[in-house]
Design a protein around this motif. Sequence first.
Motif, mmCIF file in Angstrom:
data_model
loop_
_atom_site.group_PDB
_atom_site.id
_atom_site.type_symbol
_atom_site.label_atom_id
_atom_site.label_comp_id
_atom_site.label_asym_id
_atom_site.label_seq_id
_atom_site.Cartn_x
_atom_site.Cartn_y
_atom_site.Cartn_z
ATOM 1 N N GLY A 81 0.891 -1.216 -0.007
ATOM 2 C CA GLY A 81 -0.033 -0.110 0.089
ATOM 3 C C GLY A 81 0.897 1.156 -0.133
ATOM 4 O O GLY A 81 2.031 1.317 0.047
ATOM 5 N N GLN A 113 -1.137 7.953 2.311
ATOM 6 C CA GLN A 113 -1.881 8.868 1.704
ATOM 7 C C GLN A 113 -1.518 10.316 2.470
ATOM 8 O O GLN A 113 -1.260 10.181 3.470
ATOM 9 C CB GLN A 113 -3.425 8.889 1.419
ATOM 10 C CG GLN A 113 -3.519 7.526 0.378
ATOM 11 C CD GLN A 113 -3.361 7.831 -0.951
ATOM 12 O OE1 GLN A 113 -3.834 8.354 -1.642
ATOM 13 N NE2 GLN A 113 -2.051 7.067 -1.230
ATOM 14 N N THR A 142 -3.774 7.750 5.740
ATOM 15 C CA THR A 142 -4.286 6.556 5.744
ATOM 16 C C THR A 142 -3.703 5.721 4.563
ATOM 17 O O THR A 142 -2.836 6.582 3.823
ATOM 18 C CB THR A 142 -5.937 6.382 5.322
ATOM 19 O OG1 THR A 142 -6.084 6.890 3.972
ATOM 20 C CG2 THR A 142 -6.675 7.131 6.461
ATOM 21 N N ALA A 144 -3.352 3.420 1.185
ATOM 22 C CA ALA A 144 -4.353 3.004 0.118
ATOM 23 C C ALA A 144 -3.618 1.602 -0.054
ATOM 24 O O ALA A 144 -2.488 1.552 -0.728
ATOM 25 C CB ALA A 144 -4.322 3.943 -0.926
ATOM 26 N N PRO A 196 -11.256 -3.386 3.182
ATOM 27 C CA PRO A 196 -10.728 -2.817 1.677
ATOM 28 C C PRO A 196 -10.093 -3.903 1.010
ATOM 29 O O PRO A 196 -9.982 -4.999 1.559
ATOM 30 C CB PRO A 196 -9.264 -1.891 2.586
ATOM 31 C CG PRO A 196 -9.264 -2.755 3.691
ATOM 32 C CD PRO A 196 -10.654 -3.359 4.073
ATOM 33 N N PRO A 214 -5.491 -0.153 7.173
ATOM 34 C CA PRO A 214 -5.302 1.274 6.595
ATOM 35 C C PRO A 214 -4.703 2.278 7.328
ATOM 36 O O PRO A 214 -4.178 3.417 7.006
ATOM 37 C CB PRO A 214 -6.440 1.601 5.726
ATOM 38 C CG PRO A 214 -7.019 0.300 5.711
ATOM 39 C CD PRO A 214 -6.800 -0.239 6.918
#
Lengths: 130, 99
Positions: free
Chosen positions: A23, A26, A30, A32, A97, A120
């Motif tokens: 991931g 961001q 958090t 992504a 997610p 996340p």
Amino acid sequence: MAVDSENKMCPSATCHTGALLLGVVQGDKTVALLSTPMTVTEDFVEKAVKAGEPEKRLRFAGKCAKNGCSQWTGSRCGVIDTALNYMQQAIDNTPLPECSIRPQCRWFSQTGSDACKVCPYIITDIRKKQ
Amino acid sequence: MATKKNEGDFHVALNGIKLSDTSRNRIQAGIQKVVMDELAGYYPNPDDDDKPHRHHFGDGVIVVPPKWWWGFILRPILQNEVDNIKGLQEKINSQQYGG
């Protein structure tokens, strides 16, 4: 939930060759999660380190080191238990997610889908325990 | 040209082209390399809303990071940090009720 302790993946591994890029952190802090797993190459490690502290900007998955990791409590990973203790509010009404390592994930195997809901919000800390 | 389906999904339509395995693998590897090269140097988009989330971990585990670092750090709080916090609390309390 029963923990199948063999061959689990750590979803908060260091940036190293052979790891999976899991991931991207961001601006709102958090992560992504990428639905397509991508293997980290030597070239990627070199570039990411050069760009600065990859674990603070990206999340990686690697083999769970169990006793070789300072987060291992002796029977399970302490990170996700700690996160779940303090993030109960994030669990309610949160959809899962998309994730490329869920079936092999140490955290998912320990605590089920609750782990995926707080995942996340977790950023890897690579400092050594003092 | 690659088309952008959603914000982060790019598609290259090669419908109808019968690719060999070698060719398909080379395209796949090429796409992966470009993506990884880009993400290796990724920093959050400066145009994004940078408001922090309101999720907080409790005492003894999370440390609110210094200004230069924009994420939460998950680690056990160190004993000397606990002592420092206690010392500060005592100092504040003594100032508040001292006179």
